[in-house]
Design a protein around this motif. Structure first.
Motif, mmCIF file in Angstrom:
data_model
loop_
_atom_site.group_PDB
_atom_site.id
_atom_site.type_symbol
_atom_site.label_atom_id
_atom_site.label_comp_id
_atom_site.label_asym_id
_atom_site.label_seq_id
_atom_site.Cartn_x
_atom_site.Cartn_y
_atom_site.Cartn_z
ATOM 1 N N SER A 8 0.901 -0.932 0.316
ATOM 2 C CA SER A 8 -0.178 -0.138 0.104
ATOM 3 C C SER A 8 0.672 1.095 -0.151
ATOM 4 O O SER A 8 2.149 1.279 0.528
ATOM 5 C CB SER A 8 -1.421 -0.628 1.714
ATOM 6 O OG SER A 8 -0.152 -0.149 2.005
ATOM 7 N N GLY A 9 0.398 2.551 -0.586
ATOM 8 C CA GLY A 9 0.936 3.611 0.130
ATOM 9 C C GLY A 9 1.560 3.790 0.922
ATOM 10 O O GLY A 9 2.807 4.442 1.003
ATOM 11 N N ILE A 10 0.592 3.362 2.347
ATOM 12 C CA ILE A 10 1.376 3.756 3.177
ATOM 13 C C ILE A 10 2.464 3.001 3.783
ATOM 14 O O ILE A 10 3.728 3.336 4.286
ATOM 15 C CB ILE A 10 0.384 2.759 4.609
ATOM 16 C CG1 ILE A 10 -0.925 4.192 4.786
ATOM 17 C CG2 ILE A 10 0.681 3.069 6.090
ATOM 18 C CD1 ILE A 10 -2.229 3.361 5.437
ATOM 19 N N GLU A 11 2.264 1.568 3.294
ATOM 20 C CA GLU A 11 4.043 0.768 3.155
ATOM 21 C C GLU A 11 5.186 1.531 2.489
ATOM 22 O O GLU A 11 5.884 1.569 3.127
ATOM 23 C CB GLU A 11 3.389 -0.245 2.812
ATOM 24 C CG GLU A 11 3.510 -1.237 3.703
ATOM 25 C CD GLU A 11 3.566 -1.354 4.750
ATOM 26 O OE1 GLU A 11 5.111 -2.140 5.154
ATOM 27 O OE2 GLU A 11 3.217 -1.507 6.079
ATOM 28 N N ILE A 16 10.133 3.874 3.172
ATOM 29 C CA ILE A 16 11.143 5.538 2.604
ATOM 30 C C ILE A 16 11.469 5.662 3.586
ATOM 31 O O ILE A 16 13.070 6.253 3.942
ATOM 32 C CB ILE A 16 10.096 6.835 1.059
ATOM 33 C CG1 ILE A 16 10.170 5.286 0.285
ATOM 34 C CG2 ILE A 16 11.033 7.830 1.504
ATOM 35 C CD1 ILE A 16 11.321 4.795 -0.691
ATOM 36 N N LYS A 17 10.625 6.241 4.199
ATOM 37 C CA LYS A 17 11.148 7.041 5.954
ATOM 38 C C LYS A 17 11.903 5.804 6.233
ATOM 39 O O LYS A 17 13.093 6.525 7.278
ATOM 40 C CB LYS A 17 10.291 7.184 6.391
ATOM 41 C CG LYS A 17 8.965 8.800 6.289
ATOM 42 C CD LYS A 17 7.647 8.512 6.750
ATOM 43 C CE LYS A 17 7.004 9.195 6.241
ATOM 44 N NZ LYS A 17 5.897 9.408 6.404
ATOM 45 N N SER A 58 -2.313 9.537 -6.634
ATOM 46 C CA SER A 58 -2.156 8.731 -5.299
ATOM 47 C C SER A 58 -1.482 9.814 -4.292
ATOM 48 O O SER A 58 -1.222 10.474 -4.635
ATOM 49 C CB SER A 58 -0.544 8.356 -5.902
ATOM 50 O OG SER A 58 0.041 8.845 -6.676
ATOM 51 N N GLU A 59 -0.896 9.199 -3.158
ATOM 52 C CA GLU A 59 -0.533 10.067 -2.071
ATOM 53 C C GLU A 59 0.569 11.143 -2.557
ATOM 54 O O GLU A 59 0.367 12.618 -2.466
ATOM 55 C CB GLU A 59 0.439 9.761 -0.760
ATOM 56 C CG GLU A 59 -1.088 9.673 0.132
ATOM 57 C CD GLU A 59 -1.756 10.501 0.602
ATOM 58 O OE1 GLU A 59 -1.898 11.196 0.479
ATOM 59 O OE2 GLU A 59 -3.336 10.108 0.295
ATOM 60 N N LEU A 149 13.589 0.230 -4.514
ATOM 61 C CA LEU A 149 12.983 0.238 -2.737
ATOM 62 C C LEU A 149 11.049 0.019 -3.182
ATOM 63 O O LEU A 149 10.884 -1.621 -2.348
ATOM 64 C CB LEU A 149 12.958 1.432 -2.428
ATOM 65 C CG LEU A 149 12.407 0.677 -0.522
ATOM 66 C CD1 LEU A 149 12.793 -0.384 -0.149
ATOM 67 C CD2 LEU A 149 12.898 1.522 0.368
ATOM 68 N N HIS A 150 10.281 0.996 -3.880
ATOM 69 C CA HIS A 150 9.233 0.809 -4.135
ATOM 70 C C HIS A 150 9.103 -0.284 -5.087
ATOM 71 O O HIS A 150 7.604 -1.036 -4.136
ATOM 72 C CB HIS A 150 8.524 2.059 -4.937
ATOM 73 C CG HIS A 150 8.102 2.246 -5.135
ATOM 74 N ND1 HIS A 150 6.307 2.683 -4.984
ATOM 75 C CD2 HIS A 150 6.370 1.318 -6.082
ATOM 76 C CE1 HIS A 150 5.128 2.903 -5.327
ATOM 77 N NE2 HIS A 150 5.050 2.000 -5.968
#
Length: 160
Positions: A8-11, A16-17, A58-59, A149-150
């Motif tokens: 998901s976008g949250i993941e 990334i963080k 998207s976000e 990473l994405h």
């Protein structure tokens, strides 16, 4: 156990963080501290604002705020999860090139299509890229690594 085909976008944001600082440390050890800092910041910005998911609403697209409309043509032209948005090297290269194109187009409009001013702008861009080529390479390494990473997160069937 329920397996998902992509994160998901949250993941993506969490990853990334989490990995921005360790990535910068790694690049610092391989190249130098300056390159590590630049690559770390580029990794963070690349993952949150220049994500492969700019090909959908998207976000990362929403993070562009009032200027998110600049990504509309990109979304129309680039199919979601295609080689051109999610492909290694090509995806980041296209997003960066698209952003440079938009910058250049806006600059031309602001300069009112004045020939000499446009030539000066092009000359300045070329000079900048020659003067800061090592820094630009570190920026690309950071952006491309965040995109990789994405892709890894998308391919990982255990991503939540």
């Amino acid at each position: 156990m329920h397996l998902k085909t992509m994160a998901s976008g949250i993941e993506h944001d969490k990853a990334i963080k989490l990995w921005s600082l360790p990535f910068g440390v790694l690049i610092s050890l391989i190249l130098n501290i300056r390159s590590g800092v630049i690559a770390s910041i580029s990794f963070f910005i690349g993952g949150l604002w220049l994500s492969p998911d700019l090909d959908i609403h998207s976000e990362p697209a929403k993070r562009w705020g009032i200027i998110q409309f600049i990504w509309m043509p990109y979304r129309i032209l680039i199919p979601h999860r295609s080689f051109f948005s999610h492909g290694p090297l090509i995806g980041s290269s296209l997003r960066i090139s698209y952003l440079i194109f938009v910058y250049f187009l806006i600059s031309i409009i602001i300069l009112k299509f004045e020939y000499n001013s446009i030539l000066l702008l092009l000359n300045n861009i070329i000079s900048f890229s020659e003067d800061y080529n090592k820094e630009l390479i570190a920026i690309f390494i950071g952006i491309e690594s965040s995109a990789l990473l994405h892709l890894i997160k998308d391919l990982n069937p255990l991503s939540k």
